[in-house]
Design a protein around this motif. Structure first.
Motif, PDB file in Angstrom:
ATOM      1  N   ALA A   7     -45.992  42.608 -26.429  1.00 22.98           N
ATOM      2  CA  ALA A   7     -44.928  42.715 -27.758  1.00 22.98           C
ATOM      3  C   ALA A   7     -45.332  42.261 -29.002  1.00 22.98           C
ATOM      4  N   ILE A   8     -45.896  41.052 -29.008  1.00 23.06           N
ATOM      5  CA  ILE A   8     -46.598  40.532 -30.055  1.00 23.06           C
ATOM      6  C   ILE A   8     -47.918  41.494 -30.676  1.00 23.06           C
ATOM      7  N   TRP A   9     -48.477  41.835 -29.607  1.00 23.46           N
ATOM      8  CA  TRP A   9     -49.606  43.036 -30.069  1.00 23.46           C
ATOM      9  C   TRP A   9     -49.140  44.155 -30.729  1.00 23.46           C
ATOM     10  N   VAL A  10     -48.171  44.604 -30.153  1.00 23.18           N
ATOM     11  CA  VAL A  10     -47.564  45.754 -30.711  1.00 23.18           C
ATOM     12  C   VAL A  10     -47.009  45.690 -32.364  1.00 23.18           C
ATOM     13  N   ALA A  12     -47.862  43.297 -34.188  1.00 25.23           N
ATOM     14  CA  ALA A  12     -49.338  43.022 -35.085  1.00 25.23           C
ATOM     15  C   ALA A  12     -49.683  44.382 -35.253  1.00 25.23           C
ATOM     16  N   HIS A  13     -50.111  45.032 -34.491  1.00 30.61           N
ATOM     17  CA  HIS A  13     -50.735  46.440 -34.644  1.00 30.61           C
ATOM     18  C   HIS A  13     -49.787  47.083 -35.721  1.00 30.61           C
ATOM     19  N   ARG A  14     -48.518  47.265 -35.476  1.00 36.45           N
ATOM     20  CA  ARG A  14     -47.604  48.003 -36.502  1.00 36.45           C
ATOM     21  C   ARG A  14     -47.915  47.431 -37.975  1.00 36.45           C
ATOM     22  N   GLU A  15     -47.801  45.926 -37.911  1.00 32.96           N
ATOM     23  CA  GLU A  15     -48.140  45.450 -39.410  1.00 32.96           C
ATOM     24  C   GLU A  15     -49.436  45.669 -40.060  1.00 32.96           C
ATOM     25  N   LEU A  16     -50.242  45.629 -39.201  1.00 34.44           N
ATOM     26  CA  LEU A  16     -51.719  45.819 -39.496  1.00 34.44           C
ATOM     27  C   LEU A  16     -51.972  47.254 -40.238  1.00 34.44           C
ATOM     28  N   ARG A  17     -51.441  48.294 -39.192  1.00 32.12           N
ATOM     29  CA  ARG A  17     -51.522  49.622 -39.711  1.00 32.12           C
ATOM     30  C   ARG A  17     -50.824  50.088 -40.958  1.00 32.12           C
ATOM     31  N   SER A  18     -49.416  49.583 -40.847  1.00 28.14           N
ATOM     32  CA  SER A  18     -48.854  49.987 -42.265  1.00 28.14           C
ATOM     33  C   SER A  18     -49.239  49.398 -43.370  1.00 28.14           C
ATOM     34  N   LYS A 220     -46.010  39.473 -36.795  1.00 22.19           N
ATOM     35  CA  LYS A 220     -46.189  39.424 -38.026  1.00 22.19           C
ATOM     36  C   LYS A 220     -47.199  38.640 -38.658  1.00 22.19           C
ATOM     37  N   VAL A 221     -47.214  37.601 -37.968  1.00 15.90           N
ATOM     38  CA  VAL A 221     -48.332  36.691 -38.506  1.00 15.90           C
ATOM     39  C   VAL A 221     -49.803  37.076 -38.011  1.00 15.90           C
ATOM     40  N   VAL A 222     -49.852  37.365 -36.751  1.00 13.03           N
ATOM     41  CA  VAL A 222     -51.059  38.024 -36.232  1.00 13.03           C
ATOM     42  C   VAL A 222     -51.526  39.257 -36.995  1.00 13.03           C
ATOM     43  N   GLY A 223     -50.499  40.246 -37.179  1.00 13.60           N
ATOM     44  CA  GLY A 223     -50.980  41.513 -37.843  1.00 13.60           C
ATOM     45  C   GLY A 223     -51.602  41.367 -39.157  1.00 13.60           C
ATOM     46  N   ILE A 224     -50.547  40.569 -39.958  1.00 16.77           N
ATOM     47  CA  ILE A 224     -51.141  40.443 -41.587  1.00 16.77           C
ATOM     48  C   ILE A 224     -52.316  39.486 -41.475  1.00 16.77           C
TER      49      ILE A 224
END
Length: 392
Positions: A7-10, A12-18, A220-224
């Motif tokens: 869930a954290i990875w999903v 994070a990936h969403r934040e990173l991609r967007s 959010k923290v991981v993705g950004i």
């Protein structure tokens, strides 16, 4: 992979991609990279041009032009000579800006305005050297005898408290500290505004139906953070390469470890502060209130930032050592201290372990604050209410 990690990875990936696909991020990245390169290249070319001089020479004594060029090189300058027919022609070259100075017959030096101190020293030394050579030749001294006569004694130098020159490393660390502070605030604000935007648009309500609040904040923290680390590392790499290939600049010794240290402490510092930014963002219901909610954190970071400048005066002070080990101040203090003095390996390892432990604790604290306030959209939430989960 566990369900929570997935869930954290999903998230994070969403934040990173967007955010990576956003026009604002791409434009800002291009502007930062271009500004960084220009900020290095333009001063480098200015330095190179400022160290290049032309000397007009009239009725030169034997070997004067070669001596002027050699003395200029010894002083770190590029000095070329241009022959002039007479004094008037030499003065015209200086007046027109085609020559920086003119030397007439080894006896007169002509400047357009004030003297250039570095070039004047080169000319004085060159003229004195040629004059001494002419007098030695008149006295019948051989070149070897003249060298022996003018040879400077070489005393043995003893330094009771020898210290290596760390000026280049200090400059790199100072630049790194400024960039680190800006990056921590910049990407922390990303987390802050991202939380508020999702909260005000009620997107967070949909997400929380499937994801735990702490996992959403961690994602959010991981993705950004991944986005920030990539951009920060790219800036550091471009800066290092540009410094190395742009004459007359070169990377000072020890630069690569300092850059690696700054990147490491950015990762740790971002992980620490971004959790707090996310928790404070959950306290606000509108984007306009986000900065006010995070004002105490911003004020604290400013105090740490300005306090770090005092490290240069006394890097071995006890309070500097304490600040480099204390998690909230370590990301700014430790890279600066390491550039100015030798940090024992055990202290560096201790600082990293303390920082990692503090991040784990903050994730729990931040997750509780986030969980207690993120679903409240009717005005700003008080910190005590969020902690107790008594928001109505």
């Amino acid at each position: 992979m566990s369900r929570r990690v997935w869930a954290i990875w999903v998230i994070a990936h969403r934040e990173l991609r967007s955010r990576a696909r956003s026009k604002a991020f791409r434009v800002s990245s291009a502007v930062l990279l271009l500004g960084l390169v220009l900020g290095i290249v333009i001063p480098a070319f200015a330095m190179r041009n400022a160290s290049h001089y032309t000397v007009a020479v009239v009725a030169q004594p034997d070997g004067l032009t070669q001596v002027i060029t050699a003395q200029g090189a010894a002083a770190g300058l590029t000095v070329s000579t241009a022959a002039a027919a007479d004094r008037a022609a030499a003065a015209a070259l200086v007046e027109a800006g085609k020559a920086d100075v003119a030397v007439v017959g080894g006896q007169e030096v002509i400047w357009k305005n004030s003297e250039n101190a570095r070039l004047a020293t080169v000319l004085d030394t060159a003229l004195a050297q040629v004059a001494i050579g002419q007098r030695a030749q008149a006295l019948g001294l051989t070149p070897g005898q003249l060298r022996d006569l003018l040879a400077s004694p070489r005393p043995t130098v003893t330094r009771l408290h020898a210290k290596p020159d760390r000026t280049p490393q200090m400059i790199i660390a100072l630049i790194g500290m400024v960039l680190l502070f800006v990056a921590l605030n910049f990407y922390g604000s990303y987390v802050l505004t991202g939380v508020v935007e999702e909260k005000s648009s009620r997107v967070v309500e949909v997400l929380l139906a499937r994801v735990r609040p702490a996992d959403l904040l961690a994602g959010k923290v991981v993705g950004i953070g991944m986005l920030g680390i990539g951009q920060f590392a790219a800036l550091a790499t471009v800066a290092a390469v540009t410094l190395e290939i742009t004459p007359p600049l070169h990377l000072p010794a020890g630069t690569i470890p300092i850059i690696a240290s700054v990147v490491l402490w950015f990762i740790l510092g971002y992980s620490f502060y971004s959790v707090l930014y996310g928790a404070f963002g959950a306290l606000a219901s509108r984007t306009e209130d986000a900065q006010a909610a995070a004002a105490p954190l911003t004020a604290f970071m400013l105090l740490v930032y300005f306090g770090a400048f005092t490290i240069m005066a006394n890097p071995g002070a006890w309070w500097v050592t304490a600040g480099s080990l204390f998690p909230p101040t370590a990301p700014i203090f430790m890279p600066m201290r390491a550039a100015l003095t030798t940090v024992p390996a055990w202290q560096m390892v201790t600082a990293i372990l303390l920082m990692a432990a503090a991040i784990v604790i903050l994730i729990r604290i931040g997750g509780r604050l986030y969980r207690g306030a993120v679903l409240h959209t009717a005005g700003r939430v008080r910190l005590r209410q969020a902690w107790r989960g008594t928001v109505t």
